[in-house]
Design a protein around this motif. Structure first.
Motif, PDB file in Angstrom:
ATOM      1  N   ASP A 156     -30.177  -9.752  52.735  1.00  0.00           N
ATOM      2  CA  ASP A 156     -31.377  -9.134  52.154  1.00  0.00           C
ATOM      3  C   ASP A 156     -32.156  -8.359  53.217  1.00  0.00           C
ATOM      4  O   ASP A 156     -32.799  -7.342  52.916  1.00  0.00           O
ATOM      5  CB  ASP A 156     -32.274 -10.171  51.463  1.00  0.00           C
ATOM      6  CG  ASP A 156     -32.577 -11.368  52.332  1.00  0.00           C
ATOM      7  OD1 ASP A 156     -31.698 -11.762  53.119  1.00  0.00           O
ATOM      8  OD2 ASP A 156     -33.693 -11.911  52.239  1.00  0.00           O
ATOM      9  N   TYR A 216     -30.310  -5.170  53.786  1.00  0.00           N
ATOM     10  CA  TYR A 216     -30.497  -4.332  52.603  1.00  0.00           C
ATOM     11  C   TYR A 216     -31.791  -3.526  52.678  1.00  0.00           C
ATOM     12  O   TYR A 216     -31.798  -2.313  52.453  1.00  0.00           O
ATOM     13  CB  TYR A 216     -30.493  -5.211  51.339  1.00  0.00           C
ATOM     14  CG  TYR A 216     -30.774  -4.422  50.095  1.00  0.00           C
ATOM     15  CD1 TYR A 216     -29.763  -3.691  49.479  1.00  0.00           C
ATOM     16  CD2 TYR A 216     -32.054  -4.360  49.544  1.00  0.00           C
ATOM     17  CE1 TYR A 216     -30.008  -2.935  48.355  1.00  0.00           C
ATOM     18  CE2 TYR A 216     -32.313  -3.606  48.424  1.00  0.00           C
ATOM     19  CZ  TYR A 216     -31.294  -2.894  47.830  1.00  0.00           C
ATOM     20  OH  TYR A 216     -31.544  -2.130  46.725  1.00  0.00           O
ATOM     21  N   GLN A 249     -29.149  -2.274  41.459  1.00  0.00           N
ATOM     22  CA  GLN A 249     -29.322  -3.166  42.590  1.00  0.00           C
ATOM     23  C   GLN A 249     -29.736  -4.564  42.151  1.00  0.00           C
ATOM     24  O   GLN A 249     -30.623  -4.715  41.309  1.00  0.00           O
ATOM     25  CB  GLN A 249     -30.376  -2.596  43.544  1.00  0.00           C
ATOM     26  CG  GLN A 249     -29.995  -1.240  44.113  1.00  0.00           C
ATOM     27  CD  GLN A 249     -28.686  -1.309  44.884  1.00  0.00           C
ATOM     28  OE1 GLN A 249     -28.619  -1.896  45.954  1.00  0.00           O
ATOM     29  NE2 GLN A 249     -27.625  -0.730  44.314  1.00  0.00           N
ATOM     30  N   LEU A 253     -30.338 -11.790  46.426  1.00  0.00           N
ATOM     31  CA  LEU A 253     -29.667 -11.675  47.723  1.00  0.00           C
ATOM     32  C   LEU A 253     -30.153 -12.778  48.675  1.00  0.00           C
ATOM     33  O   LEU A 253     -29.386 -13.327  49.463  1.00  0.00           O
ATOM     34  CB  LEU A 253     -29.926 -10.293  48.340  1.00  0.00           C
ATOM     35  CG  LEU A 253     -29.358  -9.100  47.560  1.00  0.00           C
ATOM     36  CD1 LEU A 253     -29.710  -7.791  48.279  1.00  0.00           C
ATOM     37  CD2 LEU A 253     -27.848  -9.211  47.403  1.00  0.00           C
ATOM     38  N   ASP A 270     -20.613  -5.752  52.199  1.00  0.00           N
ATOM     39  CA  ASP A 270     -21.028  -5.594  50.805  1.00  0.00           C
ATOM     40  C   ASP A 270     -20.944  -4.127  50.408  1.00  0.00           C
ATOM     41  O   ASP A 270     -20.659  -3.259  51.252  1.00  0.00           O
ATOM     42  CB  ASP A 270     -22.462  -6.114  50.603  1.00  0.00           C
ATOM     43  CG  ASP A 270     -23.467  -5.397  51.490  1.00  0.00           C
ATOM     44  OD1 ASP A 270     -23.588  -4.163  51.362  1.00  0.00           O
ATOM     45  OD2 ASP A 270     -24.121  -6.042  52.333  1.00  0.00           O
ATOM     46  N   LEU A 277     -23.652  -2.808  48.680  1.00  0.00           N
ATOM     47  CA  LEU A 277     -25.035  -2.514  48.282  1.00  0.00           C
ATOM     48  C   LEU A 277     -25.426  -1.126  48.789  1.00  0.00           C
ATOM     49  O   LEU A 277     -25.239  -0.818  49.955  1.00  0.00           O
ATOM     50  CB  LEU A 277     -25.974  -3.566  48.864  1.00  0.00           C
ATOM     51  CG  LEU A 277     -25.740  -4.990  48.336  1.00  0.00           C
ATOM     52  CD1 LEU A 277     -26.320  -6.029  49.291  1.00  0.00           C
ATOM     53  CD2 LEU A 277     -26.334  -5.151  46.949  1.00  0.00           C
TER      54      LEU A 277
END
Lengths: 441, 389
Positions: free
Chosen positions: B203, B206, B253, B259, B271, B273
């Protein structure tokens, strides 16, 4: 174009006996279909090749020129739905791993493949190749499933569509030429694959012949749509229209298809000349937007006809014909360039009628004397359905047309609620009746 | 040209606080950086998921803004769509209808049937240009790169109309260099996550990437150049956690909290993402024909996702390669609800993982989901099974 008799069959209609003409299109269409499935069933025994293709950009002209059969998984799917066996096929697709939220056509086809091609209409051969455009993104995902199942060539024909509503470019424009060069190149690549698959050399005269048959079919198809401007409308654009669409796709590029549409136009011109409508008294003229509800196909239509609602137009007859509604005519003196241009223009039109159809719907209201617009988005098909709620808002804003918005599915009866649908349809017609009274004052 | 600074000062913050600042920005449904850009007289081109050649917009002096949905109730957006559609469509329209962001142009792509429709929906509701960029779905054709070069040139002409000026070759080459640097920095960030995952949770990585979609890349580069050394110096001890690859975040998302839940039990070492921001996997060589360079990179130097068909990159093979390269022991195979490409791919992925004997956890998510209790228990059980079986 007016709804007077065309040059193609002028005179013929006047001399025909009524009993031999009326209903001929449906009868012969259904027979052609049965014959077609029989032809597919026995194709492997004759050592003939088959291609899995889709209705929007089937490349029938090229494939037919090599003697390759075209198999339409969408048509196979809807046949299972109208014959009330789609659930079994879908369940098999879901057991294989596909989500309940994946297109019903895809899952039914997975079920069909897992059954070795056993289908209510015959036995579907395995593909020698798959050919698909990007007119629907699910085509591409679907083809990927076959790529994993079968060791066969998989050919994408990527056809760029309109970049925005009404923004079309044509021959000579830099952007059109860029798209055209890409499409033309991919057709050449397809031809190379067809030569490898069949061991046959490409025959441009044979291509000209298939394109000639398509020219006849496309010209008649456009005329057929025009004829439903007549009051009463000579055919039901949803029920009869589905039969016509089947032939338009299955027999594109073939003599039988060209003859069928010539005869069909003759039948409809006869009906128009004699003011013969469909099987009930036409009170309300409707345009259908979306994909039919095949799990309750007959009943779905009855819920409208019981009120005198006649489907005189259908966006399905636009996009699911792969743009045949444009009446595009190939230049047989320049077949390769013209084939590419035709594919680009007609597939683009098919996409336009899914993504940007609000203008087209509004433009059809007056000439077809439309009383109401029936939107039928379906869970399975995001291509057709995603924009329809917004499309409806635009149509109402621009025209003030009466509209109905009912959601269900074209394959999965778990998503079809007949009682709820009937309530909505009844309320819609009550509203239409009130409108008529108000307008008559 | 001097670009306005859009981020608050982070240089004196700790890396943890800077990541929190990024998280707040990514979760802020009012998109303050975009507002600030506009307040400074800038124009904004919104581009929907997945990949978009942002360099072209950047070269015109406009802000490319990644439209990736939002954690917002689609009060207006909902009424423009039917029932069986993914959430990202509705919330992406909502932020435009609700005025959370004001755009000067919107571009969508034929990544899926819904996304292509989105340009038409935007076009019916806004006066600014809304269009589809037809990225090729047949990259295997030898004609694809040349076609895409022409399509990028067409896009550039539309962008120039918004900018009110031409894009020069020099400007576009400069933008390519800025984005090359940006992608290299993001690769570095992902290398940290892969090699020392205890230093950077999924996270956290991200939000550091996502913020790039709402600020000029020069500013994103500065942020990452500042953050990366600090992440490397974090004093966090490694734990005996399962190394996972997360798949399914290429378009809609997952909520950050989801996450975060995953990060509590595992190390996500790779990932997909926001893969669009990282889609080009190598430097683009700028030169006399930057459109051709961009097009060639899309065809030959790109990653993969369920929404790009490429016979040379079967997606399940690409996933297996990704898992191997990241030295992961298992995978989370997720998909956004109603996302047909994602759901289709789950089947191929899980069959390939079965064949290879790699364990996986299948799930669906929605960007606005808020209850993770059940998922947490399932995930914990999955990971315990892996660790103790």
């Amino acid at each position: 174009m007016s709804t007077t008799t065309s040059n193609l069959s002028q005179g013929a209609a006047a001399t025909k006996d009524k009993s031999s003409i009326i209903g001929r299109g449906n009868k012969e269409g259904n027979q052609l279909f049965r014959d077609w499935y029989q032809e597919l069933t026995t194709a492997p025994q004759r050592g003939e090749h088959s291609a899995y293709v889709f209705v929007m950009g089937s490349m029938a002209e090229v494939l037919q020129s090599f003697g390759i059969h075209t198999i339409f998984p969408e048509v196979n799917g809807l046949q299972t739905a109208v014959r009330h066996v789609a659930d079994d096929y879908i369940a098999q697709g879901e057991d294989y791993g596909f989500s309940t939220d994946v297109c019903g056509y895809v899952k039914a086809d997975v079920g069909l493949q897992l059954r070795g091609g056993d289908h209510p209409m015959g036995k579907i051969p395995k593909p020698s190749l798959a050919v698909y455009t990007n007119a629907c993104n699910t085509y591409v995902k679907w083809a990927e499933i076959w790529e994993r199942m079968y060791n066969m060539p998989s050919v994408t024909i990527d056809v760029p569509g309109s970049r925005a509503a009404g923004r079309h470019t044509w021959s000579g424009h830099v952007d059109f030429e860029n798209d055209l060069k890409y499409v033309r190149g991919q057709i050449n690549e397809l031809i190379t694959v067809c030569e490898q698959v069949t061991g046959k050399k490409f025959d441009i005269d044979r291509l000209r012949e298939t394109m000639h048959y398509s020219n006849v079919m496309l010209e008649r198809y456009e005329r057929l749509l025009e004829l439903n401007k007549a009051i009463p409308a000579p055919y039901n654009a949803v029920t009869d229209g589905t039969v016509y669409l089947g032939v338009a796709n299955g027999f594109r590029g073939r003599a039988e298809g060209a003859q069928y549409f010539t005869d069909l136009v003759e039948e409809m011109e006869y009906k128009v000349a004699n003011k013969i409508g469909t099987t009930f008294e036409e009170k309300y003229r409707l345009v259908f937007v979306g994909v039919p509800c095949y799990p309750i196909f007959r009943r779905f239509n009855e819920m409208f006809t019981e009120w005198g609602g006649a489907f005189v137009g259908s966006s399905y007859m636009w996009f699911a014909s792969g743009g045949a509604n444009t009446g595009f005519q190939y230049d047989l003196d320049n077949p390769m360039d013209s084939l590419a241009e035709g594919l680009l223009v007609t597939t683009r039109d098919a996409m336009d009628t899914m993504f940007f159809s609000n203008r087209q719907i509004v433009d059809n209201i007056e000439p077809y004397k439309i009383d109401g617009v029936v939107y039928h988005p379906i869970k399975s098909c995001r291509t057709v359905s995603t924009g329809l709620a917004d499309n409806r808002r635009a149509v109402i804003d621009e025209s003030g047309a009466a509209t109905l918005f009912i959601e269900s599915d074209h394959m999965d009866k778990r998503v079809v609620s007949e009682a709820q649908m009937k309530n909505r349809i009844d309320a819609f017609f009550e509203g239409l009746a009130t409108r008529k009274v108000r307008e008559s004052r | 040209m001097t670009l306005p600074r859009l981020l608050d000062s982070y240089e004196s913050k700790s890396i943890d606080d800077a990541i929190i600042m990024c998280r707040d920005l990514v979760e802020d449904v009012d998109y303050p950086t975009v507002k600030k850009w506009r307040d400074n007289g800038g124009k904004v081109v919104g581009h929907f998921q997945v990949y978009f050649p942002e360099e072209i917009v950047h070269a015109a002096g406009l802000l490319p803004f990644k439209v990736r949905g939002s954690n917002i109730e689609a009060r207006q957006g909902e009424s423009h769509f039917g029932s069986y559609l993914c959430s990202i469509l509705k919330t992406s329209l909502e932020i435009a209808l609700g005025g959370q962001v004001t755009l000067d142009m919107f571009v969508s792509h034929p990544i899926c049937d819904s996304a292509r429709n989105l340009a038409a929906v935007f076009g019916r509701n806004f006066d600014y240009p809304c269009e589809i960029l037809y990225l090729p779905q047949n990259p295997n054709s030898k004609f694809a790169a040349d076609y895409l070069r022409g399509e990028y040139a067409r896009l550039a002409r539309e962008v120039e109309k918004i900018a009110g000026r031409e894009i020069t070759t020099e400007q576009l080459n400069n933008s390519i260099e800025v984005f090359n640097k940006n992608r290299a920095l993001m690769r570095e960030l992902y290398a940290i996550k892969r090699d020392t995952p205890w230093l950077l949770a999924v996270d956290e990585a991200y939000v550091l990437v996502a913020v790039g979609g709402m600020i000029p890349r020069e500013e994103h580069n500065a942020l990452l150049e500042w953050a990366i050394p600090k992440i490397r110096k974090r004093d966090i001890a490694p734990q005996d956690r399962m190394r996972l690859v997360f798949s399914g975040g290429f378009c809609e998302q997952p909520p950050l909290d989801l996450l975060h839940v995953i990060a509590q039990f595992s190390y996500v070492v790779d990932d997909d993402l926001l893969v669009g921001l990282r889609y080009i996997v190598d430097d683009i060589v700028a030169g006399d024909d930057p459109f051709a360079a961009l097009a060639e990179a899309y065809i030959n130097k790109s990653s993969y996702s369920p929404v790009q068909h490429d016979l040379d990159k079967p997606k399940e093979h690409m996933l297996l390669k990704q898992i191997k390269a990241a030295n992961a022991g298992a995978a989370i195979i997720s998909a956004a609800k109603m996302c047909e490409p994602g759901l289709d791919e789950q089947v191929a992925y899980t069959k390939a993982l079965d064949d290879e004997g790699i364990r996986y956890f299948v799930t669906e998510f929605e960007e606005r989901m808020s209850n993770f209790d059940s998922l947490e228990i399932q995930l914990e059980t999955f990971i315990e099974n892996l660790l103790f079986a």
